[in-house]
Design an enzyme around this catalytic site. Structure first.
Site, PDB file in Angstrom:
ATOM      1  N   ASP A  35       0.819  -1.290   0.047  1.00 52.88           N
ATOM      2  CA  ASP A  35       0.153  -0.149  -0.588  1.00 52.88           C
ATOM      3  C   ASP A  35       1.092   1.122  -0.018  1.00 52.88           C
ATOM      4  O   ASP A  35       1.153   1.985  -1.281  1.00 52.88           O
ATOM      5  CB  ASP A  35      -1.096   0.277   1.439  1.00 52.88           C
ATOM      6  CG  ASP A  35      -1.688  -1.558   1.261  1.00 52.88           C
ATOM      7  OD1 ASP A  35      -2.580  -1.388   0.459  1.00 52.88           O
ATOM      8  OD2 ASP A  35      -1.210  -2.025   1.729  1.00 52.88           O
ATOM      9  N   GLN A  58      13.361   0.920  -2.427  1.00 55.94           N
ATOM     10  CA  GLN A  58      12.669   1.222  -3.536  1.00 55.94           C
ATOM     11  C   GLN A  58      13.191   0.814  -4.441  1.00 55.94           C
ATOM     12  O   GLN A  58      13.625  -0.156  -5.408  1.00 55.94           O
ATOM     13  CB  GLN A  58      11.576   2.210  -3.160  1.00 55.94           C
ATOM     14  CG  GLN A  58      10.379   1.127  -3.883  1.00 55.94           C
ATOM     15  CD  GLN A  58       9.481   2.283  -3.715  1.00 55.94           C
ATOM     16  OE1 GLN A  58       9.419   3.021  -3.275  1.00 55.94           O
ATOM     17  NE2 GLN A  58       7.948   1.572  -3.824  1.00 55.94           N
ATOM     18  N   GLU A  61       1.796  -6.168  -5.043  1.00 61.98           N
ATOM     19  CA  GLU A  61       1.113  -6.223  -6.021  1.00 61.98           C
ATOM     20  C   GLU A  61       1.902  -4.673  -6.999  1.00 61.98           C
ATOM     21  O   GLU A  61       2.871  -4.857  -8.004  1.00 61.98           O
ATOM     22  CB  GLU A  61      -0.325  -4.627  -5.948  1.00 61.98           C
ATOM     23  CG  GLU A  61      -0.026  -3.850  -6.941  1.00 61.98           C
ATOM     24  CD  GLU A  61      -1.763  -3.168  -6.806  1.00 61.98           C
ATOM     25  OE1 GLU A  61      -2.375  -3.576  -6.083  1.00 61.98           O
ATOM     26  OE2 GLU A  61      -1.826  -1.813  -7.037  1.00 61.98           O
TER      27      GLU A  61
HETATM   28  O1  TRH Z   1       4.561  -6.212   0.352  1.00 63.10           O
HETATM   29  P1  TRH Z   1       3.473  -6.650  -0.122  1.00 63.10           P
HETATM   30  O2  TRH Z   1       3.124  -7.869  -0.265  1.00 63.10           O
HETATM   31  O3  TRH Z   1       2.478  -6.091  -0.454  1.00 63.10           O
HETATM   32  C1  TRH Z   1       0.727  -6.596  -0.248  1.00 63.10           C
HETATM   33  C2  TRH Z   1       0.075  -6.382  -1.486  1.00 63.10           C
HETATM   34  O4  TRH Z   1       0.351  -4.446  -1.998  1.00 63.10           O
HETATM   35  C3  TRH Z   1      -1.307  -6.172  -1.537  1.00 63.10           C
HETATM   36  O5  TRH Z   1      -2.328  -6.437  -2.987  1.00 63.10           O
HETATM   37  C4  TRH Z   1      -1.586  -5.880  -0.546  1.00 63.10           C
HETATM   38  O6  TRH Z   1      -3.786  -6.063  -0.935  1.00 63.10           O
HETATM   39  C5  TRH Z   1      -0.715  -5.884   0.708  1.00 63.10           C
HETATM   40  O7  TRH Z   1       0.243  -6.122   0.660  1.00 63.10           O
HETATM   41  C6  TRH Z   1      -1.970  -5.800   2.179  1.00 63.10           C
HETATM   42  O8  TRH Z   1       3.929  -6.738  -1.512  1.00 63.10           O
HETATM   43  P2  TRH Z   1       4.131  -5.159  -2.749  1.00 63.10           P
HETATM   44  O9  TRH Z   1       2.983  -5.069  -3.505  1.00 63.10           O
HETATM   45  O10 TRH Z   1       5.011  -6.209  -3.606  1.00 63.10           O
HETATM   46  O11 TRH Z   1       4.762  -4.324  -1.972  1.00 63.10           O
HETATM   47  C7  TRH Z   1       6.233  -4.046  -1.724  1.00 63.10           C
HETATM   48  C8  TRH Z   1       6.534  -3.426  -1.688  1.00 63.10           C
HETATM   49  O12 TRH Z   1       7.870  -3.136  -0.825  1.00 63.10           O
HETATM   50  C9  TRH Z   1       7.838  -3.127  -3.329  1.00 63.10           C
HETATM   51  O13 TRH Z   1       7.328  -1.321  -3.109  1.00 63.10           O
HETATM   52  C10 TRH Z   1       9.087  -2.996  -3.122  1.00 63.10           C
HETATM   53  C11 TRH Z   1       9.103  -2.632  -1.513  1.00 63.10           C
HETATM   54  N1  TRH Z   1      10.425  -3.806  -1.303  1.00 63.10           N
HETATM   55  C12 TRH Z   1      11.813  -2.340  -0.668  1.00 63.10           C
HETATM   56  O14 TRH Z   1      11.616  -1.339  -1.039  1.00 63.10           O
HETATM   57  N2  TRH Z   1      12.273  -3.210  -0.360  1.00 63.10           N
HETATM   58  C13 TRH Z   1      12.578  -4.295  -0.075  1.00 63.10           C
HETATM   59  O15 TRH Z   1      13.783  -4.800   0.487  1.00 63.10           O
HETATM   60  C14 TRH Z   1      11.649  -5.114  -0.440  1.00 63.10           C
HETATM   61  C15 TRH Z   1      11.888  -6.316  -0.332  1.00 63.10           C
HETATM   62  C16 TRH Z   1      10.483  -4.553  -0.958  1.00 63.10           C
END
Ligand code: TRH
Length: 363
Positions: free
Chosen positions: A20, A241, A259
């Protein structure tokens, strides 16, 4: 730029994980950088934002970073002035006093409910629908990100694809395979480890902390690093990120989830395996199949079958023994098809630009 749209408020409630805030943060930064708007991001869990953007201090009530004004959204929310555009991310429910401030504005703000990403066909028919407030003179619009031209599109910064291409041109040839493993604990990680350990190629797995590390620790014990046959697994820190995006570009196969990392794996141009966020009523499986239909439509039947089998095995736990070796053997063809599919998406306008147009037309 219409002067009435200068000020944007984005409200984000962190339900779980990082998706999110990951989406909201990318959108906020892009609206500032590429569209020149003044953006306030209200987030109820600043720790989650600080994880993906370490310069953020989660203890501060207000701060400014990357051109975005960031506020800790607490129960004592007292902001009397509504912005020109208000993004209610993922139906997070705006504070009541803010909704009243919106209704009291001389020129009513454009109120957007930014929805979750889905490839299901109904997203296009619901995209842009208006929902009048039952008692106030306000209308909320549903904004659906998506893969089809008739949806709100995908987050993609200007020049992102050129950056990815430039990176690929400079990538040194290397032995073996690098994979990133960003997954939930429910993924069949034990089977994956067993199969990769028996690989003829050396495999380096980059393992983020949190759920991915917990899942691997549950199988292998301890906190790593681990060497199992051909497979070395290295725990890595949670990355900012943009560094996470770079990791996806560097790896040969990306396991992603939720997502936002799915979208980044698409732009990274490498074979990917997606673990969808589970919903109680199993609604996620329809969402997964809708995505696979679109993603594999232009692939040769055998390639499409291999990709579908791998995604389904990763999400259900069944069939990985057959699916994974085939997926790995076909990785070059999959990479090609993945890039071709991505090119079609790049021909479409990105989510932030579409959103700006959507608001400009209607305000
Ligand atoms: O963390 P998520 O599982 O988020 C989920 C989904 O968005 C889902 O749709 C939602 O309903 C739920 O949360 C509540 O996976 P997602 O969406 O890939 O988000 C991860 C974020 O973290 C993404 O912006 C990338 C970031 N990230 C980093 O910045 N550094 C890191 O080392 C990692 C592993 C991720």
């Amino acid at each position: 730029m219409a002067p009435m749209q200068r000020n944007w408020d984005i409200f984000c409630r962190v339900i779980d994980n990082y998706g999110d805030i990951g989406v909201c943060w990318r959108l906020a930064c892009q609206l500032v950088r590429e569209h020149g708007f003044r953006v306030r991001l209200w987030v109820d869990e600043p720790h989650a934002l600080a994880a993906i953007c370490p310069p953020i201090d989660p203890a501060l009530a207000a701060q400014h970073h990357n051109g975005v004004d960031i506020y800790h959204w607490t129960a004592n929310f007292l902001e009397p002035t509504a912005a020109d555009v208000v993004i209610e991310a993922f139906a997070c429910e705006l504070p009541n006093n803010y909704v009243l401030a919106m209704a009291a504005s001389e020129r009513k703000p454009r109120w957007i409910n930014l929805e979750y990403l889905t490839a299901e066909p109904w997203a296009a028919s619901c995209h842009g629908l208006a929902s009048p407030h039952p008692t106030l003179a306000l209308t909320k619009y549903f904004y659906f990100p998506g893969f089809a031209a008739a949806t709100g599109g995908l987050l993609r910064e200007a020049n992102l694809i050129e950056t990815c291409q430039g990176f690929e041109d400079h990538q040194a040839a290397h032995d073996g395979l690098d994979i990133s493993l960003f997954c939930y604990e429910s993924a069949p990680v034990g089977k994956l480890i067993e199969l990769l350990a028996a690989s003829k190629l050396p495999i380096r797995c980059h393992l983020p902390p949190g759920k991915p590390l917990t899942a691997v620790s549950a199988c292998l014990g301890g906190n790593g690093p681990w060497q199992v046959g051909a497979l070395s697994i290295t725990p890595i820190p949670f990355l900012p990120q943009d560094e996470f995006d770079q990791l996806l570009r560097r790896c040969d196969i990306n396991f992603v989830r939720g997502e936002d990392s799915l979208v980044r794996a698409i732009w990274a141009g490498k074979p990917m395996v997606w673990q969808i966020y589970e919903q109680d009523d199993q609604a996620h499986l329809a969402k997964l199949l809708a995505f696979l239909d679109d993603y594999t439509r232009a692939m040769q039947p055998a390639l499409a079958a291999a990709v579908k089998a791998m995604f389904i095995a990763w999400n259900t736990g069944d069939g990985l023994h057959n699916a994974l070796p085939t997926f790995i053997a076909l990785r070059e063809e999959i990479a090609e098809a993945h890039k071709n599919w991505g090119k079609k998406l790049v021909d479409r306008s990105d989510l932030a630009s579409n959103l700006v147009k959507f608001c400009a037309n209607e305000i």
